[in-house]
Write an enzyme that holds these catalytic residues in place. Sequence first.
Site, mmCIF file in Angstrom:
data_model
loop_
_atom_site.group_PDB
_atom_site.id
_atom_site.type_symbol
_atom_site.label_atom_id
_atom_site.label_comp_id
_atom_site.label_asym_id
_atom_site.label_seq_id
_atom_site.Cartn_x
_atom_site.Cartn_y
_atom_site.Cartn_z
ATOM 1 N N CYS C 160 -18.278 -29.997 9.848
ATOM 2 C CA CYS C 160 -17.060 -29.703 10.002
ATOM 3 C C CYS C 160 -16.766 -28.218 9.704
ATOM 4 O O CYS C 160 -15.684 -27.599 9.818
ATOM 5 C CB CYS C 160 -16.211 -30.439 9.610
ATOM 6 S SG CYS C 160 -16.457 -32.223 10.455
ATOM 7 N N HIS C 293 -7.982 -27.299 4.982
ATOM 8 C CA HIS C 293 -8.822 -28.074 6.083
ATOM 9 C C HIS C 293 -7.956 -29.666 6.187
ATOM 10 O O HIS C 293 -7.749 -29.738 7.494
ATOM 11 C CB HIS C 293 -10.152 -28.618 5.066
ATOM 12 C CG HIS C 293 -11.106 -29.436 6.127
ATOM 13 N ND1 HIS C 293 -11.439 -28.840 7.267
ATOM 14 C CD2 HIS C 293 -11.727 -30.474 5.850
ATOM 15 C CE1 HIS C 293 -12.506 -29.634 7.953
ATOM 16 N NE2 HIS C 293 -12.570 -30.486 6.971
ATOM 17 N N HIS C 328 -8.622 -32.678 14.708
ATOM 18 C CA HIS C 328 -9.963 -32.079 14.103
ATOM 19 C C HIS C 328 -11.006 -31.682 14.920
ATOM 20 O O HIS C 328 -11.553 -32.439 15.528
ATOM 21 C CB HIS C 328 -10.455 -32.833 12.908
ATOM 22 C CG HIS C 328 -11.328 -32.511 12.113
ATOM 23 N ND1 HIS C 328 -11.976 -31.067 12.099
ATOM 24 C CD2 HIS C 328 -12.386 -33.192 11.243
ATOM 25 C CE1 HIS C 328 -12.942 -30.757 11.406
ATOM 26 N NE2 HIS C 328 -13.163 -32.225 10.619
#
Lengths: 353, 85, 398
Positions: C160, C293, C328
């Site tokens: 990620c 994040h 995400h």
Amino acid sequence: MGNYYINGISCISAQESSDNELGLQNFVALTENVVPLQKPDYKKYIKPTMIRRMSVGVKMGVVASSIALQEANVEMPEAIITGSGMGCLRDSEKFLKNIIDNEEQFLTPTAFIQSTHNTVGAQIALGLGCKAYNVTYVHDATSFETSLLDAMMMFEEGEQNVLVGGVDEIGPYTTDLHKLVGHVKEEETLKNSLLKSKTKGAIYSEGSQFFVLGDKKKDNCYAQLKDVVIYNKLEQNEVAQKLEVFLKDNNLTISDIDVVVLGLNGDVDYDSYYTTLQNTLLANTTQVYYKHFSGEYNTASAFGMWTACTLIKSQKVPKNIQLNEIESGSIKNVVLYNQYRGENHSFVLLKSC
Amino acid sequence: MEDLKLELKNNIIELLNLEDVNVDEIKDDDSLFGDGLGLDSIDALELIVMLDKDYGIRLTDPKEGKKIFESIEIMAAYITEHRTK
Amino acid sequence: MGKGVAITGMGIISSIGNTVEENFQSLRQKTPGISKIEGISTIHKDHIKVGEIKISNENLSDLLNLPSSNNYSRTALLAEVAAKEALKNAGITNVNSYKTGLISATSVGGMDLTEKFFYSQFEEEENRKYIESHSAGDSSTKIANSLGITGFVSTISTACSSAANSIMLGARMIKAGKLDRVIVGGADCLSKFTINGFKTLMILSETNCKPFDANRTGLNLGEAAAFLVLESDACVKADNKNVLGYVSGYANANDAFHQTASSVDGEGATLAMKKALKVAGLSSVDIDYINAHGTATENNDASESAAIRRVFGDHLPKVSSTKAYTGHTLAAAAAIEAVYSILALQNNLIFPNLNFETPIKETNIIPETDLLQKDLQHVLSNSFGFGGNCSTLIFSKE
């Protein structure tokens, strides 16, 4: 540009290659179309609590990195840079097959967690407790070379020791797919030597090679890494010219090159990228190849670099890798050229230290 | 109950690849996580799937697993009480 | 350290818009792109919400004028849409007028095709064209070929945080003089593979995700692609380029704690933020806004909050996570959030952290919940991935 010394190396492959001192004298040319690695003694290098979830790729990457670090006498590198064209392929295949065969039910996380491309680099860091820079390049046949390029920039930015390597494992499902489209050689064509087979495809294999680069030369230094360049796409008739430019950028000409290490894999459709060079620009240079020993995988060119390091250190070119009759004399400058299926070309320049 | 405990030990060893562990090394009241067998949060998720698949017990919150997987003893008792298959 | 590396173009496609402008409008209007999944048939469809781009592969192919016989994965389609917008935005017509490279990032690559044709590739010859589309490098090669880039092309996959690392590599290559110009970013499409993967980790929320909320329920997955064009000072000067902002700081560090979970004290994240500040030659008080994040998982938000406290102490900049808009988007996340960070700088706007109600007790970080007008000079953006991979980028106005 500074000097970057290769102070430790390692090679886990389809050969008995984990002992650097033996070099490649006992290697045997591969005669099957898909050849798995020769397993090293994993437990010698990996804690039992960590090993239980590791797939082959992770295990060989961790072992290869340990050997290289040990040899360079480096405990904690300032960067861990990994190339892996296909990442942790077996766990990806395993998780995907479970999804499809079980229609998304009763799935467990381990294979998914371990399937990410950066698992090898992450597990090396976890094993060492290394909090430094940690990146994984996944660009097919130049995954390893991008890692080298990054490593060189790390030194320019002030780091002292960088662990850099390649790892790719055979995935049974992916290999079956690639057989369908002729990327894997037919088994029976390998009765002759790899380059004489004159057939399509390559021998599929797996392996991991790691290198410890340092800004200072150590006693067991193998070679210096001088430069790397990558091209997404080249026409056959452009390769010689690009190689000359690469050498010129390093104040060299082809006559300065003592040995050239070529990524020939016996694929009749694409080996002409190399043979064109062999017959022209490189006609008077000692030429060697290695994929009859390593087989093909996205980071097989790291096996080529390991081979080049052993040549430079021993100052000898074994007959079992030489392509022509030209004697090299002392080995100072070595250049590597690799491509896969006409894409992702790379040149790497090494120099004796 | 004793059969179930043995079954659990065997399954855990296989499922979690505990190659170096024998069934008789896991005591019924040994703690499975932390200092005992040394299992971690990923193992807990594996065990949650095992509960669902083998015994028809479905947990929705991984935190529930913490209590249930404390030891083989506790796990076996929980399964005996809640199993649907 | 002089100023950073110039950003001269950007392009994006996400569940809140197909262009930079559309994304900007959605961010301003507080319109999230979280919905039920339509494009993938999955048994989880009633139990998850996703940031899905509601355009079919066929329509994306048409948009790109690709022949119907193409073998593009959805990742590659999204990537090419965003990369082309970025190039156009930078006013580049001849891509080879300077030494130009491309660095992309992906985690799923062509997994959408492999899972769709898992067995049929063996039986039906027509589906075998997708075999070569599986590898992570394939989408980068396709965009490079389509844009005419023949030189340096690479792909990064660090879960990620992937796109942050591609932006970082691009900036470093320009600084090192290895490239004059580089297109950097990342792309990931939704796939059964990632949906089921995150499901096994039990971190997918059934409802719209709530980053930094004490009662957060996990993440929404999303799909997206975004690219930036970075150029050397010499290019900017020679072509009198309009500069959108600068990549001034970057760093990657490893948590070295656990394969998936972040450490409680956010060690890796702390190291990444501190090192990025150092590269930028800034101190923590110079940061005006943190695009976090903030995935809304129990673990990430606690760990990131702890790290933010460690770096910024009581002098906390404005904070928000835009994950509640887009979900995400994995390897694309840092790229789309780079675009949002630059939009923030350009417009002096902080985009809200949707769905937030209750602060996390231990760290008491209260993100912005409304669109906020504020003079911004430096924006810090975090991206963290599996394998303890922690990256921080800093974008600056000048």
